[in-house]
Design a protein around this motif. Structure first.
Motif, PDB file in Angstrom:
ATOM      1  N   SER A   1       1.110  -1.175   0.029  1.00 37.76           N
ATOM      2  CA  SER A   1       0.076  -0.004  -0.062  1.00 37.76           C
ATOM      3  C   SER A   1       0.887   1.297   0.109  1.00 37.76           C
ATOM      4  O   SER A   1       0.562   2.145  -0.578  1.00 37.76           O
TER       5      SER A   1
ATOM      6  N   THR B   1      -1.981   8.171   2.057  1.00 43.70           N
ATOM      7  CA  THR B   1      -2.234   8.747   0.899  1.00 43.70           C
ATOM      8  C   THR B   1      -2.474  10.034   0.818  1.00 43.70           C
ATOM      9  O   THR B   1      -2.092  10.778  -0.106  1.00 43.70           O
TER      10      THR B   1
ATOM     11  N   SER C   1      -6.224   8.010  -5.947  1.00 47.99           N
ATOM     12  CA  SER C   1      -5.825   7.633  -4.714  1.00 47.99           C
ATOM     13  C   SER C   1      -6.984   8.374  -3.816  1.00 47.99           C
ATOM     14  O   SER C   1      -7.405   7.663  -2.751  1.00 47.99           O
TER      15      SER C   1
ATOM     16  N   SER D   1       0.789   3.845  -3.360  1.00 49.19           N
ATOM     17  CA  SER D   1       0.407   5.230  -3.125  1.00 49.19           C
ATOM     18  C   SER D   1       1.697   6.187  -3.278  1.00 49.19           C
ATOM     19  O   SER D   1       1.217   7.363  -3.455  1.00 49.19           O
TER      20      SER D   1
END
Length: 104
Positions: A18, A84, A66, A22
């Motif tokens: 992740s 994010t 995102s 991102s």
């Protein structure tokens, strides 16, 4: 293989993936900025302007995607939101810096 070890490996890899997902677009913009900062690369990058344009566009697309995914999935996990948001801010910063200093 031990089930607990397998579950913890899955958790660790999901967090690592992740972070990578991102942030990979701003890493590309950082490489472009780094390469475009030297005199030799300025000449080279002006010859392949389509690469810069595609990277700028894809940076905006992935950053906006995102944000969209955060809202679509109603994400409430603070670490995911923080990663994010920081990634999107860095992405926009690199893209805007590139546009201001090197043009479209």
């Amino acid at each position: 293989m031990n089930i607990k070890l397998r579950q913890s490996a899955t958790s660790i890899f999901s967090v690592l993936f992740s972070i990578l997902a991102s942030s990979h677009h701003w890493l590309h913009m950082g490489i472009l900025l780094f390469l475009g900062g030297s005199t030799n690369m300025m000449v080279t990058m002006s010859g392949v302007i389509w690469v810069r344009r595609i990277m700028i566009l894809m940076t905006f697309v992935t950053a906006l995607f995102s944000i969209y995914r955060l809202f679509k999935h109603n994400c409430r996990e603070i670490w995911a939101v923080t990663i994010t948001v920081v990634s999107v801010l860095i992405s926009f910063s690199f893209a805007i810096y590139t546009l201001v200093n090197f043009g479209w």
